[in-house]
Design a protein around this motif. Sequence first.
Motif, PDB file in Angstrom:
ATOM      1  N   ARG A 133      -1.595  17.083   5.468  1.00  0.00           N
ATOM      2  CA  ARG A 133      -0.520  16.581   4.628  1.00  0.00           C
ATOM      3  C   ARG A 133       0.749  16.770   5.245  1.00  0.00           C
ATOM      4  NH1 ARG A 133      -1.621  18.889  -1.364  1.00  0.00           N
ATOM      5  NH2 ARG A 133      -0.789  20.836  -0.268  1.00  0.00           N
ATOM      6  N   LYS A 135       2.509  15.755   8.710  1.00  0.00           N
ATOM      7  CA  LYS A 135       2.376  14.877   9.723  1.00  0.00           C
ATOM      8  C   LYS A 135       3.603  14.538  10.113  1.00  0.00           C
ATOM      9  CE  LYS A 135       0.181  11.808   7.212  1.00  0.00           C
ATOM     10  NZ  LYS A 135       0.222  12.387   6.052  1.00  0.00           N
ATOM     11  N   ASP A 140       0.905  10.591  12.990  1.00  0.00           N
ATOM     12  CA  ASP A 140       0.195   9.752  11.819  1.00  0.00           C
ATOM     13  C   ASP A 140      -1.260   9.335  12.094  1.00  0.00           C
ATOM     14  OD1 ASP A 140       2.471   9.915   9.385  1.00  0.00           O
ATOM     15  OD2 ASP A 140       3.327   9.318  11.032  1.00  0.00           O
ATOM     16  N   ALA A 186       1.461  13.572   0.788  1.00  0.00           N
ATOM     17  CA  ALA A 186       1.976  14.130   1.891  1.00  0.00           C
ATOM     18  C   ALA A 186       2.672  15.300   1.738  1.00  0.00           C
ATOM     19  CB  ALA A 186       2.671  13.094   2.768  1.00  0.00           C
ATOM     20  N   TRP A 192       1.015   9.302   2.734  1.00  0.00           N
ATOM     21  CA  TRP A 192       0.748   9.162   3.841  1.00  0.00           C
ATOM     22  C   TRP A 192       1.686   7.841   4.411  1.00  0.00           C
ATOM     23  CZ3 TRP A 192      -4.744  10.205   6.134  1.00  0.00           C
ATOM     24  CH2 TRP A 192      -4.831  11.450   6.035  1.00  0.00           C
TER      25      TRP A 192
END
Length: 373
Positions: A133, A135, A140, A186, A192
């Motif tokens: 989560r 990133k 990514d 995230a 995300w």
Amino acid sequence: MNNGRDHRIDFFRGLALIFIFWDHIPGNPLANVTVRNFGFSDAAEIFVFLAGYASVLAYGKIALRDGWLVASVRILRRAWVLYIVHIFLLVLLMGIVFVANNHVETRDMIQEMGLYYFLGNPQQALVDELLLRFKPNLMDPLPLYILLLLGLPLVLPLLLRKAEYVVGLSVALYLLAPMFQWNLAAQEGGVWFFNPMAWQLLFILGGAVAINAQRDKPVETRPLHHQPLFCVSAAYVLVCAVIALSWRWPAVHDAMMPRLLSEWLYPISKTNLSPARLLHFLALAYCTAKLLPTGAWVQSWLARQSCRMGRYSLEVFCFGVLLAPLADMANALGGDVWPVQVLTALAGVGLMVLLAVWLDVNKRLGRPVQVTA
């Protein structure tokens, strides 16, 4: 599935890695020649599509030869390796950025890389890192790839037998995801950046194309301008290029774009893989495949270096992630003048090529010597 290798896949994976590296260096002049400047999609689509192509090609052969269980174990083992790589890569990236930030006065590299969350919430950030989560910028694609690989064993048997069914289900999920706002959580309550519910379609399409490429098909003999699908695809690519180039001149863009078209087209979501982005990539990929059939061009020196990087895409991608902040630091220390920016961009690619060469040589030296009578 036959054993023929399409070197174009390795070539374009290597080219995508170069584009990703250049796009991740702030202010890099060479980023103006990457694919994102001439259409709605960018190197991320190339990376995910070809990841699906290569994964299904490799593990599909294992499934047909050794069975689904063996292929699934291989896939899960690969996903585990990627997961470990992701953790160590993030640690190395943070170390590089924190050190580099102490030597750069013209910008805040910690802010650029999205690492203040770690400084403010180190314990939660570590938990989020383990749960994929957390990133920061540049990181990514790897969690997305891990998740797509984890889902591959579930669809591989049907994909090998009835690929159209899997593609149909994948399209349905792609359409439903933005409608119902499906995404994964995230850090800090976000989602995300690459929504896996949407981007899985490119991965599946890559796998379906890999399967289709292994089948015997009649060869199209008509000239390209007599093939309707090619003509439509080429026209769409050209229209997208004109629109994308017009973004550099807002007044020109506003004058040429009809209001209704703008309302339909924008925003072009990268998170949910907007249909405009998806169609642009598919049209571009189709035209490229038609215009650049397998031939002697992939044996040229430059093409072979790109192919070599493509064969070791994981290692080269991770190396590029680490090189990008170093190039940014070198640019800042050099005054952000364009000769320095071009030099660091080219030097980074050179180092990525050298890594691929070293990996290639190391792999060949590790092979057992075959003695013939």
